[in-house]
Motif scaffolding. Structure first.
Motif, PDB file in Angstrom:
ATOM      1  N   MET A 148      57.046 -43.009  14.342  1.00  0.00           N
ATOM      2  CA  MET A 148      57.178 -41.605  13.939  1.00  0.00           C
ATOM      3  C   MET A 148      56.457 -40.715  14.949  1.00  0.00           C
ATOM      4  O   MET A 148      55.501 -41.136  15.578  1.00  0.00           O
ATOM      5  CB  MET A 148      56.529 -41.399  12.562  1.00  0.00           C
ATOM      6  N   GLN A 149      56.935 -39.476  15.022  1.00  0.00           N
ATOM      7  CA  GLN A 149      56.257 -38.486  15.870  1.00  0.00           C
ATOM      8  C   GLN A 149      55.894 -37.297  14.979  1.00  0.00           C
ATOM      9  O   GLN A 149      56.726 -36.891  14.147  1.00  0.00           O
ATOM     10  CB  GLN A 149      57.208 -37.948  16.932  1.00  0.00           C
ATOM     11  N   LEU A 150      54.702 -36.768  15.185  1.00  0.00           N
ATOM     12  CA  LEU A 150      54.324 -35.571  14.422  1.00  0.00           C
ATOM     13  C   LEU A 150      54.122 -34.411  15.379  1.00  0.00           C
ATOM     14  O   LEU A 150      53.258 -34.469  16.264  1.00  0.00           O
ATOM     15  CB  LEU A 150      53.032 -35.816  13.622  1.00  0.00           C
ATOM     16  N   TYR A 151      54.943 -33.380  15.213  1.00  0.00           N
ATOM     17  CA  TYR A 151      54.720 -32.129  15.944  1.00  0.00           C
ATOM     18  C   TYR A 151      53.731 -31.318  15.123  1.00  0.00           C
ATOM     19  O   TYR A 151      53.970 -31.028  13.936  1.00  0.00           O
ATOM     20  CB  TYR A 151      56.045 -31.383  16.168  1.00  0.00           C
ATOM     21  N   SER A 152      52.628 -30.971  15.769  1.00  0.00           N
ATOM     22  CA  SER A 152      51.468 -30.475  15.025  1.00  0.00           C
ATOM     23  C   SER A 152      50.686 -29.520  15.916  1.00  0.00           C
ATOM     24  O   SER A 152      50.847 -29.522  17.136  1.00  0.00           O
ATOM     25  CB  SER A 152      50.609 -31.720  14.683  1.00  0.00           C
ATOM     26  N   PHE A 153      49.863 -28.694  15.305  1.00  0.00           N
ATOM     27  CA  PHE A 153      48.879 -27.905  16.068  1.00  0.00           C
ATOM     28  C   PHE A 153      47.529 -28.218  15.438  1.00  0.00           C
ATOM     29  O   PHE A 153      47.427 -28.295  14.197  1.00  0.00           O
ATOM     30  CB  PHE A 153      49.196 -26.407  15.980  1.00  0.00           C
ATOM     31  N   PHE A 154      46.509 -28.369  16.273  1.00  0.00           N
ATOM     32  CA  PHE A 154      45.262 -28.957  15.757  1.00  0.00           C
ATOM     33  C   PHE A 154      44.696 -28.217  14.552  1.00  0.00           C
ATOM     34  O   PHE A 154      44.237 -28.838  13.599  1.00  0.00           O
ATOM     35  CB  PHE A 154      44.214 -29.107  16.869  1.00  0.00           C
ATOM     36  N   ASN A 155      44.688 -26.862  14.573  1.00  0.00           N
ATOM     37  CA  ASN A 155      44.131 -26.223  13.384  1.00  0.00           C
ATOM     38  C   ASN A 155      45.164 -25.531  12.496  1.00  0.00           C
ATOM     39  O   ASN A 155      44.825 -24.659  11.704  1.00  0.00           O
ATOM     40  CB  ASN A 155      42.900 -25.337  13.678  1.00  0.00           C
ATOM     41  N   SER A 156      46.386 -26.000  12.575  1.00  0.00           N
ATOM     42  CA  SER A 156      47.404 -25.586  11.592  1.00  0.00           C
ATOM     43  C   SER A 156      47.111 -26.325  10.292  1.00  0.00           C
ATOM     44  O   SER A 156      47.038 -27.561  10.260  1.00  0.00           O
ATOM     45  CB  SER A 156      48.794 -25.979  12.130  1.00  0.00           C
ATOM     46  N   SER A 157      46.941 -25.561   9.228  1.00  0.00           N
ATOM     47  CA  SER A 157      46.553 -26.210   7.965  1.00  0.00           C
ATOM     48  C   SER A 157      47.702 -27.040   7.383  1.00  0.00           C
ATOM     49  O   SER A 157      47.470 -28.054   6.720  1.00  0.00           O
ATOM     50  CB  SER A 157      46.036 -25.186   6.954  1.00  0.00           C
ATOM     51  N   THR A 158      48.951 -26.627   7.655  1.00  0.00           N
ATOM     52  CA  THR A 158      50.078 -27.401   7.121  1.00  0.00           C
ATOM     53  C   THR A 158      50.208 -28.736   7.860  1.00  0.00           C
ATOM     54  O   THR A 158      50.533 -29.758   7.264  1.00  0.00           O
ATOM     55  CB  THR A 158      51.374 -26.575   7.210  1.00  0.00           C
ATOM     56  N   SER A 159      49.922 -28.710   9.175  1.00  0.00           N
ATOM     57  CA  SER A 159      49.927 -29.967   9.943  1.00  0.00           C
ATOM     58  C   SER A 159      48.779 -30.868   9.484  1.00  0.00           C
ATOM     59  O   SER A 159      48.946 -32.091   9.370  1.00  0.00           O
ATOM     60  CB  SER A 159      49.738 -29.678  11.436  1.00  0.00           C
ATOM     61  N   TYR A 160      47.641 -30.246   9.245  1.00  0.00           N
ATOM     62  CA  TYR A 160      46.422 -30.969   8.835  1.00  0.00           C
ATOM     63  C   TYR A 160      46.670 -31.705   7.504  1.00  0.00           C
ATOM     64  O   TYR A 160      46.283 -32.859   7.339  1.00  0.00           O
ATOM     65  CB  TYR A 160      45.319 -29.913   8.741  1.00  0.00           C
ATOM     66  N   ARG A 161      47.400 -31.040   6.577  1.00  0.00           N
ATOM     67  CA  ARG A 161      47.751 -31.705   5.300  1.00  0.00           C
ATOM     68  C   ARG A 161      48.477 -33.013   5.543  1.00  0.00           C
ATOM     69  O   ARG A 161      48.198 -34.033   4.929  1.00  0.00           O
ATOM     70  CB  ARG A 161      48.784 -30.864   4.532  1.00  0.00           C
ATOM     71  N   VAL A 162      49.473 -32.920   6.436  1.00  0.00           N
ATOM     72  CA  VAL A 162      50.305 -34.102   6.701  1.00  0.00           C
ATOM     73  C   VAL A 162      49.486 -35.168   7.428  1.00  0.00           C
ATOM     74  O   VAL A 162      49.598 -36.361   7.131  1.00  0.00           O
ATOM     75  CB  VAL A 162      51.565 -33.687   7.504  1.00  0.00           C
ATOM     76  N   ARG A 163      48.616 -34.739   8.353  1.00  0.00           N
ATOM     77  CA  ARG A 163      47.784 -35.720   9.082  1.00  0.00           C
ATOM     78  C   ARG A 163      46.884 -36.482   8.115  1.00  0.00           C
ATOM     79  O   ARG A 163      46.670 -37.686   8.256  1.00  0.00           O
ATOM     80  CB  ARG A 163      46.931 -35.006  10.155  1.00  0.00           C
ATOM     81  N   ILE A 164      46.337 -35.755   7.119  1.00  0.00           N
ATOM     82  CA  ILE A 164      45.470 -36.432   6.139  1.00  0.00           C
ATOM     83  C   ILE A 164      46.273 -37.492   5.390  1.00  0.00           C
ATOM     84  O   ILE A 164      45.841 -38.644   5.241  1.00  0.00           O
ATOM     85  CB  ILE A 164      44.851 -35.412   5.148  1.00  0.00           C
ATOM     86  N   ALA A 165      47.471 -37.118   4.923  1.00  0.00           N
ATOM     87  CA  ALA A 165      48.287 -38.077   4.156  1.00  0.00           C
ATOM     88  C   ALA A 165      48.659 -39.280   5.023  1.00  0.00           C
ATOM     89  O   ALA A 165      48.596 -40.431   4.562  1.00  0.00           O
ATOM     90  CB  ALA A 165      49.542 -37.385   3.630  1.00  0.00           C
ATOM     91  N   LEU A 166      49.029 -39.048   6.280  1.00  0.00           N
ATOM     92  CA  LEU A 166      49.374 -40.160   7.180  1.00  0.00           C
ATOM     93  C   LEU A 166      48.170 -41.083   7.361  1.00  0.00           C
ATOM     94  O   LEU A 166      48.312 -42.315   7.346  1.00  0.00           O
ATOM     95  CB  LEU A 166      49.825 -39.607   8.541  1.00  0.00           C
ATOM     96  N   ALA A 167      46.987 -40.481   7.486  1.00  0.00           N
ATOM     97  CA  ALA A 167      45.780 -41.301   7.689  1.00  0.00           C
ATOM     98  C   ALA A 167      45.434 -42.082   6.418  1.00  0.00           C
ATOM     99  O   ALA A 167      45.093 -43.268   6.487  1.00  0.00           O
ATOM    100  CB  ALA A 167      44.612 -40.401   8.112  1.00  0.00           C
ATOM    101  N   ILE A 168      45.541 -41.443   5.265  1.00  0.00           N
ATOM    102  CA  ILE A 168      45.238 -42.146   4.003  1.00  0.00           C
ATOM    103  C   ILE A 168      46.193 -43.329   3.820  1.00  0.00           C
ATOM    104  O   ILE A 168      45.799 -44.409   3.393  1.00  0.00           O
ATOM    105  CB  ILE A 168      45.331 -41.175   2.799  1.00  0.00           C
ATOM    106  N   LYS A 169      47.444 -43.125   4.195  1.00  0.00           N
ATOM    107  CA  LYS A 169      48.445 -44.190   4.013  1.00  0.00           C
ATOM    108  C   LYS A 169      48.440 -45.178   5.178  1.00  0.00           C
ATOM    109  O   LYS A 169      49.228 -46.127   5.188  1.00  0.00           O
ATOM    110  CB  LYS A 169      49.831 -43.564   3.796  1.00  0.00           C
ATOM    111  N   GLY A 170      47.592 -44.918   6.169  1.00  0.00           N
ATOM    112  CA  GLY A 170      47.452 -45.854   7.287  1.00  0.00           C
ATOM    113  C   GLY A 170      48.677 -45.924   8.177  1.00  0.00           C
ATOM    114  O   GLY A 170      48.989 -46.978   8.733  1.00  0.00           O
ATOM    115  N   LEU A 171      49.364 -44.802   8.344  1.00  0.00           N
ATOM    116  CA  LEU A 171      50.603 -44.788   9.134  1.00  0.00           C
ATOM    117  C   LEU A 171      50.341 -44.291  10.557  1.00  0.00           C
ATOM    118  O   LEU A 171      49.709 -43.252  10.753  1.00  0.00           O
ATOM    119  CB  LEU A 171      51.632 -43.879   8.449  1.00  0.00           C
ATOM    120  N   ALA A 172      50.847 -45.035  11.513  1.00  0.00           N
ATOM    121  CA  ALA A 172      50.671 -44.659  12.920  1.00  0.00           C
ATOM    122  C   ALA A 172      51.770 -43.680  13.336  1.00  0.00           C
ATOM    123  O   ALA A 172      52.893 -43.740  12.815  1.00  0.00           O
ATOM    124  CB  ALA A 172      50.750 -45.904  13.795  1.00  0.00           C
TER     125      ALA A 172
END
Ligand SMILES: N[C@@H](CCC(=O)N[C@@H](CS)C(=O)NCC(=O)O)C(=O)O
Length: 213
Positions: free
Chosen positions: A1-25
């Motif tokens: 998977m690829q995540l298009y994100s901006f470091f302090n975008s809060s909507t991106s940050y939400r998704v990054r947290i979920a990906l990290a909790i679920k252990g997804l690369a």
């Protein structure tokens, strides 16, 4: 998977947290929304809403809208769960998530603030008043919901949920914009607890490849 994100975008940050909790690369692709990278033809082809996040699946499908992406991740990778099975508790989690995602984020987003300043000619001072007003309204609602139904140490018990995925980025941005957090002890207790967890740390803005001071 690829995540298009901006470091302090809060909507991106939400998704990054979920990906990290679920252990997804995933491969991180930075989109600098401060300089308008979200407005390029290439990015609009990825996301007609002209923003981040966008999750590109291995088969090339492009998923947009952070709450829809979170729903996809929850359905596709159900463990660990970010939404409880119990219908009432699930609604409590979604209540908090929706105050932040629907009532707060849209009116304080970069493009809304940009419109106030660049089109309506609002001063920087008044723009800050606007931002802080809506943060205060929204976090007052979240604080009340946590006071009534929260369990701790996360929003709803000893496991993180979508409520925590939304709360942490919102609080981080509110602090960055100079909002007073003194009226929100429950919100801040959850925030501080989350900050100590490895998955939340992994998703922090300053740990992202596109981070800039
Ligand atoms: N409802 C959308 C909002 C996405 C969104 O607006 N993201 C912001 C960053 S937090 C953005 O890309 N803003 C660019 C802009 O306002 O021009 C979602 O939840 O994904």
């Amino acid at each position: 998977m690829q995540l298009y994100s901006f470091f302090n975008s809060s909507t991106s940050y939400r998704v990054r947290i979920a990906l990290a909790i679920k252990g997804l690369a995933y491969d991180y692709q930075g989109v600098n929304i401060r300089i308008g990278d979200q407005l390029t033809e290439e990015h609009i082809a990825r996301n007609p809403s002209k923003g981040v996040p966008v999750l590109i699946l291995d088969d090339g499908q492009r998923l947009t809208q952070s709450m829809a992406i979170l729903d996809y991740l929850e359905r596709t990778y159900p463990t660990p769960a970010l939404l409880p099975d119990d219908p009432q508790l699930r609604t409590r989690v979604l209540e908090v998530a929706n105050v932040i995602a629907c009532d707060m984020h849209a009116i304080n987003n970069l493009r809304s603030l940009g419109y106030l300043k660049n089109v309506l000619d609002i001063s920087d001072k008044d723009k800050k008043v606007w931002y802080q007003h809506w943060v205060n309204q929204g976090l007052t609602a979240v604080e009340t919901l946590l006071e009534r139904h929260g369990v701790g140490p996360f929003c709803f018990g000893d496991q993180p949920t979508l409520a925590d995925c939304c709360l942490v980025p919102q609080v981080a941005n509110s602090i960055r914009f100079g909002c007073s957090m003194s009226g929100f002890p429950n919100v801040m207790a959850v925030y501080k607890h989350c900050q100590q967890q490895a998955a939340f740390q992994e998703a922090e803005p300053q740990r992202q490849p596109d981070f800039i001071e």
